[in-house]
Design an enzyme around this catalytic site. Structure first.
Site, mmCIF file in Angstrom:
data_model
loop_
_atom_site.group_PDB
_atom_site.id
_atom_site.type_symbol
_atom_site.label_atom_id
_atom_site.label_comp_id
_atom_site.label_asym_id
_atom_site.label_seq_id
_atom_site.Cartn_x
_atom_site.Cartn_y
_atom_site.Cartn_z
ATOM 1 N N HIS A 193 -27.526 27.040 36.884
ATOM 2 C CA HIS A 193 -28.744 26.908 36.095
ATOM 3 C C HIS A 193 -29.145 28.302 35.616
ATOM 4 O O HIS A 193 -29.060 29.273 36.365
ATOM 5 C CB HIS A 193 -29.845 26.292 36.954
ATOM 6 C CG HIS A 193 -31.181 26.254 36.268
ATOM 7 N ND1 HIS A 193 -31.324 25.833 34.969
ATOM 8 C CD2 HIS A 193 -32.427 26.601 36.700
ATOM 9 C CE1 HIS A 193 -32.600 25.916 34.636
ATOM 10 N NE2 HIS A 193 -33.285 26.381 35.658
ATOM 11 N N ASN A 221 -34.383 29.969 29.653
ATOM 12 C CA ASN A 221 -34.336 28.860 30.606
ATOM 13 C C ASN A 221 -34.600 27.563 29.849
ATOM 14 O O ASN A 221 -35.720 27.315 29.410
ATOM 15 C CB ASN A 221 -35.396 29.087 31.697
ATOM 16 C CG ASN A 221 -35.386 27.980 32.751
ATOM 17 O OD1 ASN A 221 -34.742 26.944 32.573
ATOM 18 N ND2 ASN A 221 -36.109 28.193 33.827
ATOM 19 N N CYS A 256 -35.543 21.073 36.086
ATOM 20 C CA CYS A 256 -34.310 21.805 35.742
ATOM 21 C C CYS A 256 -33.062 21.185 36.358
ATOM 22 O O CYS A 256 -31.951 21.487 35.923
ATOM 23 C CB CYS A 256 -34.430 23.264 36.161
ATOM 24 S SG CYS A 256 -35.829 24.082 35.412
HETATM 25 O O1 UT7 Z 1 -36.027 26.998 36.262
HETATM 26 C C1 UT7 Z 1 -36.809 26.621 37.346
HETATM 27 C C2 UT7 Z 1 -36.881 27.656 38.366
HETATM 28 N N1 UT7 Z 1 -37.564 28.825 37.855
HETATM 29 C C3 UT7 Z 1 -37.185 29.976 38.320
HETATM 30 O O2 UT7 Z 1 -36.248 30.029 39.073
HETATM 31 C C4 UT7 Z 1 -37.997 31.202 37.963
HETATM 32 C C5 UT7 Z 1 -38.068 32.089 39.152
HETATM 33 N N2 UT7 Z 1 -38.888 33.275 38.977
HETATM 34 C C6 UT7 Z 1 -38.512 34.314 38.188
HETATM 35 O O3 UT7 Z 1 -37.515 34.239 37.508
HETATM 36 C C7 UT7 Z 1 -39.331 35.585 38.257
HETATM 37 O O4 UT7 Z 1 -40.238 35.503 39.337
HETATM 38 C C8 UT7 Z 1 -40.117 35.878 36.952
HETATM 39 C C9 UT7 Z 1 -39.145 36.318 35.868
HETATM 40 C C10 UT7 Z 1 -40.887 34.663 36.503
HETATM 41 C C11 UT7 Z 1 -41.102 37.036 37.180
HETATM 42 O O5 UT7 Z 1 -40.419 38.179 37.665
HETATM 43 P P1 UT7 Z 1 -40.950 38.963 38.962
HETATM 44 O O6 UT7 Z 1 -40.067 40.104 39.136
HETATM 45 O O7 UT7 Z 1 -41.030 37.966 40.084
HETATM 46 O O8 UT7 Z 1 -42.363 39.442 38.506
HETATM 47 P P2 UT7 Z 1 -43.811 39.123 39.113
HETATM 48 O O9 UT7 Z 1 -44.226 37.741 38.749
HETATM 49 O O10 UT7 Z 1 -43.845 39.492 40.564
HETATM 50 O O11 UT7 Z 1 -44.667 40.160 38.305
HETATM 51 C C12 UT7 Z 1 -44.431 41.567 38.400
HETATM 52 C C13 UT7 Z 1 -45.314 42.275 37.394
HETATM 53 C C14 UT7 Z 1 -46.766 41.832 37.428
HETATM 54 O O12 UT7 Z 1 -47.588 42.956 37.195
HETATM 55 P P3 UT7 Z 1 -48.293 43.724 38.415
HETATM 56 O O13 UT7 Z 1 -49.137 42.691 39.092
HETATM 57 O O14 UT7 Z 1 -47.174 44.214 39.276
HETATM 58 O O15 UT7 Z 1 -49.055 44.796 37.727
HETATM 59 C C15 UT7 Z 1 -46.868 40.890 36.251
HETATM 60 O O16 UT7 Z 1 -48.179 40.821 35.730
HETATM 61 O O17 UT7 Z 1 -44.855 42.012 36.064
HETATM 62 C C16 UT7 Z 1 -45.930 41.552 35.267
HETATM 63 N N3 UT7 Z 1 -45.428 40.636 34.257
HETATM 64 C C17 UT7 Z 1 -45.023 41.049 33.044
HETATM 65 N N4 UT7 Z 1 -44.978 42.262 32.468
HETATM 66 C C18 UT7 Z 1 -44.513 42.339 31.207
HETATM 67 C C19 UT7 Z 1 -45.248 39.297 34.351
HETATM 68 N N5 UT7 Z 1 -44.761 38.816 33.196
HETATM 69 C C20 UT7 Z 1 -44.605 39.886 32.373
HETATM 70 C C21 UT7 Z 1 -44.137 40.035 31.054
HETATM 71 N N6 UT7 Z 1 -44.100 41.271 30.522
HETATM 72 N N7 UT7 Z 1 -43.696 38.981 30.333
#
Ligand code: UT7
Length: 322
Positions: free
Chosen positions: A249, A279, A113
């Protein structure tokens, strides 16, 4: 003193749009979750017969037109991407040939990125130290090609697109500073598990997709981007209040908001495109810059900070008078 200055900007987004509602039909997710956790509402997807060079050529034409330069004027092409057309020749030579740019250095950088920030920083150095006169810099990505569309953790995040700028020497400022960084200890938090010298046969199969430990990436991204942004201003002796625009970004609206908060910058001074583009990795910053310039918000002479963070991890910033 010679500065490097952006003389023109352009972007290209593929026609096909995939909305959060479309994704609801593909994986167990919801528009509400995607919007509130990431800020993304829709993303563009490259057509089957479109590759990263096609997107780059279209964005470059717009930037060249904006800068009033013709192919013969360009004496260097630098492209940031992790999704080039081919292993080789490098994508910059393909784009050079397609645009009719005469023989000159043409090369690509793969820093995920941060690709555009690395490429722009490199152009700045070639202008200041090596006499380059007109550099085409592109950030492009067809990242949706690497996605496992059954993995809701990643398939809702990414989109395709290209952003381009023309960079020329100028007596007027210009790029004031660039800061680049990387720390390979985080390589396992965000990666694609196949490449030309490892498991190439698995590329594009069900077995591999973008691998990301999202919440860990999130934490390091917020901390690093906050530090990168404040360091860029500190080193230039510029107060946060002097900044006209942050062009970050576009990975996640919550990361963007955290960086703005760290800079004490109201969100009105931040160019946000994540809702429309998703993204787009190396393409996100140049496309956001182009959006801000073309809708009249970013004006000539204003102070603009661009920053990016991505797999590796890699990161970087460019502080400039537009
Ligand atoms: O560009 C390069 C750099 N990349 C980034 O900077 C990305 C950085 N990370 C993020 O933007 C976030 O961490 C994400 C958007 C990828 C994820 O958000 P989060 O708030 O960190 O969620 P999480 O991964 O901790 O997941 C929370 C919950 C999980 O369920 P449980 O375990 O709490 O029951 C996931 O399974 O959300 C669930 N989940 C979803 N639910 C519905 C993960 N993806 C989805 C989805 N729809 N698409």
């Amino acid at each position: 003193m010679t500065y490097s200055r952006i003389a023109g900007t352009g972007r290209y987004l593929p026609e096909k749009i995939l909305t959060n509602f479309d994704l609801e039909k593909m994986v167990e997710t919801s528009d509400e979750w995607i919007r509130t956790r990431t800020g993304v509402e829709r993303r563009h997807i490259a057509a089957e017969d479109q590759s990263a060079s096609d997107l780059s050529v279209e964005a470059a034409k717009v930037a060249m037109d904006d800068a009033g330069v013709s192919p013969e004027d360009i004496d260097m092409v630098i492209i940031g991407t992790t999704t080039p057309d081919l292993v080789f020749p490098n994508i910059a030579t393909i784009v050079q040939h397609r645009l009719g740019i005469p023989a000159c250095p043409a090369f690509s950088l793969e820093t995920a990125c941060s690709g555009f920030i690395y490429a722009l920083s490199t152009a700045d150095k070639f202008i200041k130290a090596d006499g380059a006169k007109c550099v085409l810099v592109v950030g492009v990505e067809c990242l949706t090609r690497l996605i496992d569309w059954s993995d809701r953790n990643t398939c809702v995040l990414f989109g395709d697109g290209a952003g381009a700028v023309i960079v020329k020497p100028s007596d007027e400022p210009g790029i004031l500073s660039t800061h680049l960084g990387a720390d390979g200890q985080y390589k396992d938090l965000l990666y694609y598990p196949s490449g030309p010298s490892r498991d190439l046969d698995k590329a594009g199969t069900k077995e591999v997709g973008i691998m990301m430990t999202g919440n860990e990436v999130f934490k390091v991204a917020v901390k690093t981007l906050g530090n990168v942004a404040t360091k860029a201003l500190e080193d230039a002796g510029i107060e946060q209040s002097e900044l006209d625009w942050l062009v970050p970004h576009q990975a996640n609206i919550r990361i963007i908001q955290a960086t703005a908060k760290r800079l004490d910058l109201p969100m009105e001074k931040v160019i946000v495109t994540v809702q429309d583009h998703g993204n787009t990795s190396a393409a996100s910053v140049p496309m956001a810059l182009d959006v801000g310039v073309r809708d009249g918000r970013i004006k000539r002479g204003q102070l603009v900070l661009m920053e990016a963070f991505g797999g590796g991890f890699t990161w970087g910033s460019v502080l400039m008078r537009f």
